[in-house]
Write a protein that holds these residues in place. Sequence first.
Motif, PDB file in Angstrom:
ATOM      1  N   ASN A 114      37.202  51.699  32.943  1.00 43.23           N
ATOM      2  CA  ASN A 114      38.399  50.864  32.971  1.00 43.23           C
ATOM      3  C   ASN A 114      39.216  51.183  34.221  1.00 43.23           C
ATOM      4  O   ASN A 114      38.883  52.090  34.980  1.00 43.23           O
ATOM      5  N   VAL A 115      40.289  50.455  34.432  1.00 40.26           N
ATOM      6  CA  VAL A 115      41.093  50.581  35.648  1.00 40.26           C
ATOM      7  C   VAL A 115      41.696  51.981  35.762  1.00 40.26           C
ATOM      8  O   VAL A 115      41.703  52.578  36.851  1.00 40.26           O
ATOM      9  N   GLN A 116      42.174  52.542  34.657  1.00 40.16           N
ATOM     10  CA  GLN A 116      42.788  53.872  34.690  1.00 40.16           C
ATOM     11  C   GLN A 116      41.779  54.943  35.106  1.00 40.16           C
ATOM     12  O   GLN A 116      42.096  55.832  35.886  1.00 40.16           O
ATOM     13  N   GLU A 117      40.551  54.844  34.587  1.00 40.52           N
ATOM     14  CA  GLU A 117      39.509  55.795  34.984  1.00 40.52           C
ATOM     15  C   GLU A 117      39.174  55.652  36.466  1.00 40.52           C
ATOM     16  O   GLU A 117      38.952  56.648  37.160  1.00 40.52           O
ATOM     17  N   ALA A 118      39.142  54.413  36.966  1.00 39.04           N
ATOM     18  CA  ALA A 118      38.835  54.174  38.372  1.00 39.04           C
ATOM     19  C   ALA A 118      39.918  54.772  39.270  1.00 39.04           C
ATOM     20  O   ALA A 118      39.613  55.394  40.293  1.00 39.04           O
ATOM     21  N   ILE A 119      41.180  54.625  38.886  1.00 38.62           N
ATOM     22  CA  ILE A 119      42.274  55.212  39.666  1.00 38.62           C
ATOM     23  C   ILE A 119      42.170  56.730  39.656  1.00 38.62           C
ATOM     24  O   ILE A 119      42.344  57.388  40.685  1.00 38.62           O
ATOM     25  N   MET A 120      41.846  57.301  38.496  1.00 33.90           N
ATOM     26  CA  MET A 120      41.692  58.748  38.398  1.00 33.90           C
ATOM     27  C   MET A 120      40.548  59.227  39.303  1.00 33.90           C
ATOM     28  O   MET A 120      40.689  60.217  40.022  1.00 33.90           O
ATOM     29  N   ASP A 154      41.511  56.108  49.525  1.00 35.50           N
ATOM     30  CA  ASP A 154      42.555  55.098  49.424  1.00 35.50           C
ATOM     31  C   ASP A 154      42.108  53.878  48.623  1.00 35.50           C
ATOM     32  O   ASP A 154      42.926  53.032  48.274  1.00 35.50           O
ATOM     33  N   PHE A 155      40.809  53.761  48.356  1.00 35.77           N
ATOM     34  CA  PHE A 155      40.307  52.668  47.541  1.00 35.77           C
ATOM     35  C   PHE A 155      39.071  53.146  46.780  1.00 35.77           C
ATOM     36  O   PHE A 155      38.462  54.159  47.120  1.00 35.77           O
ATOM     37  N   PHE A 156      38.703  52.396  45.738  1.00 39.21           N
ATOM     38  CA  PHE A 156      37.540  52.762  44.938  1.00 39.21           C
ATOM     39  C   PHE A 156      36.932  51.487  44.355  1.00 39.21           C
ATOM     40  O   PHE A 156      37.631  50.684  43.731  1.00 39.21           O
ATOM     41  N   VAL A 157      35.627  51.289  44.574  1.00 41.80           N
ATOM     42  CA  VAL A 157      34.899  50.149  44.032  1.00 41.80           C
ATOM     43  C   VAL A 157      34.268  50.584  42.722  1.00 41.80           C
ATOM     44  O   VAL A 157      33.644  51.645  42.652  1.00 41.80           O
ATOM     45  N   PHE A 158      34.423  49.759  41.664  1.00 46.78           N
ATOM     46  CA  PHE A 158      33.890  50.143  40.363  1.00 46.78           C
ATOM     47  C   PHE A 158      33.490  48.911  39.562  1.00 46.78           C
ATOM     48  O   PHE A 158      33.844  47.779  39.915  1.00 46.78           O
ATOM     49  N   PHE A 159      32.726  49.131  38.497  1.00 44.44           N
ATOM     50  CA  PHE A 159      32.350  48.069  37.578  1.00 44.44           C
ATOM     51  C   PHE A 159      33.331  48.110  36.421  1.00 44.44           C
ATOM     52  O   PHE A 159      33.347  49.060  35.647  1.00 44.44           O
ATOM     53  N   ASN A 160      34.178  47.077  36.316  1.00 44.94           N
ATOM     54  CA  ASN A 160      35.222  47.028  35.302  1.00 44.94           C
ATOM     55  C   ASN A 160      34.596  46.677  33.952  1.00 44.94           C
ATOM     56  O   ASN A 160      34.025  45.591  33.790  1.00 44.94           O
ATOM     57  N   ASP A 161      34.702  47.584  32.986  1.00 50.87           N
ATOM     58  CA  ASP A 161      34.092  47.340  31.683  1.00 50.87           C
ATOM     59  C   ASP A 161      34.845  46.289  30.869  1.00 50.87           C
ATOM     60  O   ASP A 161      34.300  45.723  29.936  1.00 50.87           O
ATOM     61  N   GLU A 162      36.089  46.007  31.219  1.00 48.96           N
ATOM     62  CA  GLU A 162      36.865  44.998  30.497  1.00 48.96           C
ATOM     63  C   GLU A 162      36.487  43.580  30.934  1.00 48.96           C
ATOM     64  O   GLU A 162      36.350  42.681  30.117  1.00 48.96           O
ATOM     65  N   THR A 163      36.310  43.374  32.244  1.00 46.60           N
ATOM     66  CA  THR A 163      35.969  42.049  32.763  1.00 46.60           C
ATOM     67  C   THR A 163      34.470  41.890  33.001  1.00 46.60           C
ATOM     68  O   THR A 163      34.014  40.794  33.313  1.00 46.60           O
ATOM     69  N   GLU A 164      33.734  42.982  32.895  1.00 52.96           N
ATOM     70  CA  GLU A 164      32.293  43.025  33.138  1.00 52.96           C
ATOM     71  C   GLU A 164      31.945  42.466  34.524  1.00 52.96           C
ATOM     72  O   GLU A 164      31.033  41.650  34.673  1.00 52.96           O
ATOM     73  N   SER A 165      32.705  42.915  35.533  1.00 51.84           N
ATOM     74  CA  SER A 165      32.446  42.513  36.910  1.00 51.84           C
ATOM     75  C   SER A 165      32.907  43.624  37.841  1.00 51.84           C
ATOM     76  O   SER A 165      33.594  44.558  37.437  1.00 51.84           O
ATOM     77  N   MET A 166      32.529  43.502  39.106  1.00 51.87           N
ATOM     78  CA  MET A 166      32.943  44.472  40.108  1.00 51.87           C
ATOM     79  C   MET A 166      34.428  44.296  40.389  1.00 51.87           C
ATOM     80  O   MET A 166      34.960  43.184  40.301  1.00 51.87           O
ATOM     81  N   ILE A 177      41.908  44.545  42.788  1.00 57.42           N
ATOM     82  CA  ILE A 177      41.293  43.325  43.303  1.00 57.42           C
ATOM     83  C   ILE A 177      40.136  42.966  42.384  1.00 57.42           C
ATOM     84  O   ILE A 177      39.219  43.779  42.188  1.00 57.42           O
ATOM     85  N   ASN A 178      40.193  41.750  41.816  1.00 58.21           N
ATOM     86  CA  ASN A 178      39.110  41.222  40.984  1.00 58.21           C
ATOM     87  C   ASN A 178      38.492  40.054  41.733  1.00 58.21           C
ATOM     88  O   ASN A 178      39.018  38.931  41.689  1.00 58.21           O
ATOM     89  N   PRO A 179      37.377  40.260  42.445  1.00 54.25           N
ATOM     90  CA  PRO A 179      36.785  39.167  43.224  1.00 54.25           C
ATOM     91  C   PRO A 179      36.154  38.091  42.334  1.00 54.25           C
ATOM     92  O   PRO A 179      35.694  38.385  41.240  1.00 54.25           O
TER      93      PRO A 179
END
Length: 165
Positions: A120-126, A134-146, A160-162
């Motif tokens: 989730n977003v909080q884990e990605a920020i952590m 300064d940035f981190f690319v991740f697979f968001n489990d809530e939206t099921e997208s990068m 950013i949700n592309p």
Amino acid sequence: MKDYVEKKVETITKQFKTVGEITAVMRIERNKHIVEITVPASGIVLRAQEGSENMYASIDNCVEKIERQIHKYKTRLMKRKYNNFRDAAVPPVSGDVEEASADGEFKVARTKTYAMRPMNVQEAIMQMNMLNHDFFVFFNDETESMAVVYRRKAGDYGLINPELV
């Protein structure tokens, strides 16, 4: 030196169920002994870099920094009552790629590949904060997208949700 680093890092590895390949880079730049240690463990990547006048002191400071990161990570997990601390993980893999620049094309100087798990977003920020990026690319489990989280100049964070068009 190698034995000293292995002995120091051993205390870190005992706190995780799975630990990937630990990387320790030691170098001397302008009479400064710089140590960089990367520990992929249980779905997170811990990284620290320290420099001093003594290589042993740099190693000690680097390990202490990673131990603080572990404490911070564990504390945040306990606060959220979410515990993935002992999940299995695949260590990141990176490599240098040299591409010839032809006909005005951009040269790719380096390519990195890493295994990612949904978060989730909080884990990605952590994770971004632990890597000190300064940035981190991740697979968001809530939206099921990068997605991408980033640190803003104001000190808060952006997401950013592309979307494909």
